[in-house]
Scaffold this active site. Sequence first.
Site, PDB file in Angstrom:
ATOM      1  CB  ALA A  31      58.124  43.206 -44.551  1.00  0.00           C
ATOM      2  CG  HIS A  32      59.743  47.089 -49.023  1.00  0.00           C
ATOM      3  ND1 HIS A  32      60.808  46.354 -48.615  1.00  0.00           N
ATOM      4  CD2 HIS A  32      59.990  47.435 -50.309  1.00  0.00           C
ATOM      5  CE1 HIS A  32      61.681  46.259 -49.620  1.00  0.00           C
ATOM      6  NE2 HIS A  32      61.208  46.898 -50.672  1.00  0.00           N
TER       7      HIS A  32
END
Lengths: 143, 93
Positions: free
Chosen positions: A64-65
Site C-alpha cells: 500500500a502507498h
Amino acid sequence: MTNWIRREHVAISVKANNWQEAIQASGNLLLHTGAITEDYIFQMIQSVKENGPYIVIGPGIAMAHARPSEAVREDAISLAVLERSVSFGSEENDPVDLVFSFSAKGSDSHIKLIEQLSHVLLDDDKVTQLRQAESEEELYKII
Amino acid sequence: MAKLKIMTVCGFGLGSSMVLKMNLDGVLKDLGIQADVFTGDVGSAQSTPTDYIFTSKELGKELQQTAGKPVIIIHSFVDKAEIKEKVEAELQA
C-alpha cells in the site's frame, strides 16, 4: 543492510477483516512512530478504491502507498503479517496476508528502500519465513 | 538498434512500478537486452513516448485500449520467471 525497516514498523498476528482494515493496521505502524499522519492512511485506501487492487504485487503480497505529500514525515516501510488473509479483489494474487505500507517524502528518496524490499520479495524462502515468523523479533531478523 | 524504452506503470509511478522496474532491469540484464526502464503513473502512460509498457492486470486492461503501444501485463511483480517469460515472448519475437 541497515535499517531500511524499523523494528517498530513490523507486526505479526495482525487482525483484519477486510482489505481496508488491513491497510489501516499496516499504516498504523507508521502512524505510531510519526512517520506519517492519519491522512496518509486514508489516501492509501482511497488509491485502491480509485485504481483497483494493483498494489497486490505478488501472491499474497500487498504494498500500500500513496503519493508523496505533507502527510509523509519520513521515508518508511512497514509490514503487517495478518493472522488471517483477506481479499483485495485481486484475481491473480488473492488472498493477501503480507501487507506492506510504504511512505515517501519525494519521488527519488525512497528508491533504496524499495530496492531492499524487492530484494526480499524475490526470495521465495524469505517470503515463506516472513509468513511463519512467530515473534516480531524473528520477523525483523528475517528482513 | 536504438535502445529500447520501457515504462513500468502503477497508480503513482513510485511504489509497485519501482519494484517491477528493478526486477525487469535484472531480467533484461540476464538476457543481454539493452533498455532504459523508467517508472510512471497511470495518468501519464498514454502521453509518454516509450516502446513498451509493463504493468499490472488491473491497470493494463484499460491501457491496452488507449495506450497505442504494446502493454505487457505482469501478474506477479516479484516473480522473475514470469517477467522473463513475457520479455522473451514479447520483446524477442
